[in-house]
Every structure is written in C-alpha cells, then in structure tokens.
Design an enzyme around this catalytic site. Structure first.
Site, PDB file in Angstrom:
ATOM      1  N   GLY A 290       0.803  -1.223   0.000  1.00  0.00           N
ATOM      2  CA  GLY A 290       0.000   0.000   0.000  1.00  0.00           C
ATOM      3  C   GLY A 290       0.828   1.262   0.000  1.00  0.00           C
ATOM      4  O   GLY A 290       1.661   1.485  -0.877  1.00  0.00           O
ATOM      5  N   THR A 291       0.615   2.097   1.004  1.00  0.00           N
ATOM      6  CA  THR A 291       1.206   3.435   1.010  1.00  0.00           C
ATOM      7  C   THR A 291       2.711   3.448   1.246  1.00  0.00           C
ATOM      8  O   THR A 291       3.339   4.491   1.073  1.00  0.00           O
ATOM      9  CB  THR A 291       0.519   4.340   2.059  1.00  0.00           C
ATOM     10  OG1 THR A 291       0.758   3.813   3.370  1.00  0.00           O
ATOM     11  CG2 THR A 291      -0.977   4.456   1.789  1.00  0.00           C
TER      12      THR A 291
ATOM     13  N   GLU B 261       1.625   1.455  11.413  1.00  0.00           N
ATOM     14  CA  GLU B 261       0.528   0.492  11.270  1.00  0.00           C
ATOM     15  C   GLU B 261      -0.237   0.284  12.576  1.00  0.00           C
ATOM     16  O   GLU B 261      -1.169  -0.507  12.628  1.00  0.00           O
ATOM     17  CB  GLU B 261       1.073  -0.846  10.754  1.00  0.00           C
ATOM     18  CG  GLU B 261       1.894  -0.736   9.490  1.00  0.00           C
ATOM     19  CD  GLU B 261       1.116  -0.288   8.265  1.00  0.00           C
ATOM     20  OE1 GLU B 261      -0.107  -0.052   8.362  1.00  0.00           O
ATOM     21  OE2 GLU B 261       1.725  -0.185   7.188  1.00  0.00           O
TER      22      GLU B 261
END
Length: 133
Positions: A17-18, A81
C-alpha cells in the site's frame, strides 16, 4: 537494488500500500530500505479510504514488494501500522507470510483480521485502484 544485509541486522516485510515507491508513506521506509523485489501473497485488499488493508485469503492474491529493511527501523513501521504487540489492541496485526509463488521467500506483513465494513477491492494491486503506477 542494494546488497541484502545479514539476518541479524535486517528484516523482510511485504508492502502492498502506502509504503510502496511513489505512495504517501514511502518516505518512511526509504531511509531504512536495503533491498526490494516484486512479490505476491495470498490475500485480498480492503479500501480503507486513503490506504488499503489486506485480509488473508487463500483464494485470492495481492501484488506488492518484498522489502528488506534495517531491523532498527521496524518500530517506526509498527508505529505507522499501529501494531503494539501480540495480544494488544492493534489496528493492523503483524504476521509471518510466504510469497505465493516462491515459498522460500517470507517475512512480515501487516494485515486486518476483518474488513470492518469497508469495501473489498477486486484488484490485486493498490496503485491500480488509487490511480498510481
């Protein structure tokens, strides 16, 4: 691609993802990045708005990158996270996973255990969904 460090000083994670190059949080991983290569894991993406989450799924695949990072950089990734430890209230869980195409390639991945009501993504690759490359 840089030469991999010894296991005592590096850890491998799967990024989907990012943290990918060109995405919003890549600058966090870039200073600790030692090596990277494309990969694929068994899972399904969830669209959580500005970022994806991944659910483990034996029938589907998610493409991303295996990134070998300096071991001392792992706490910064855990903080991003919101992983605080085993049996703690975490946003993402950090679990061990193997590559779908090469079982000898394995490392950590951050996952959700349920979709939390967010829509599931039919694509295998987060930038395809967000308009990235």
């Amino acid at each position: 691609m840089a030469k991999p460090a010894s296991p005592a000083t590096a850890i491998r994670i799967f990024v989907y993802g990012t943290l990918l190059p060109g995405q919003s949080n890549h600058s966090l991983i870039e200073p600790i990045l030692l090596a990277s290569s494309p990969g694929r894991v068994r899972g399904r993406l969830v669209d959580a708005g500005e970022y994806p989450a991944l659910l483990l799924d034996k029938k589907r695949f998610v493409r991303g990158m295996w990134m070998e990072v300096a071991w001392d950089g792992l706490p910064a990734l855990d903080a991003l996270e919101e992983f605080y430890g085993i049996e703690e209230p975490n946003d993402y869980e950090r679990v061990w996973i193997s590559d779908a195409d090469d079982a000898s390639l394995s490392g950590w991945i951050y996952v959700w255990t349920e979709s939390r009501g967010y829509p599931l993504i039919d694509e295998e690759w987060w930038p395809d969904v967000t308009g990235g490359k």
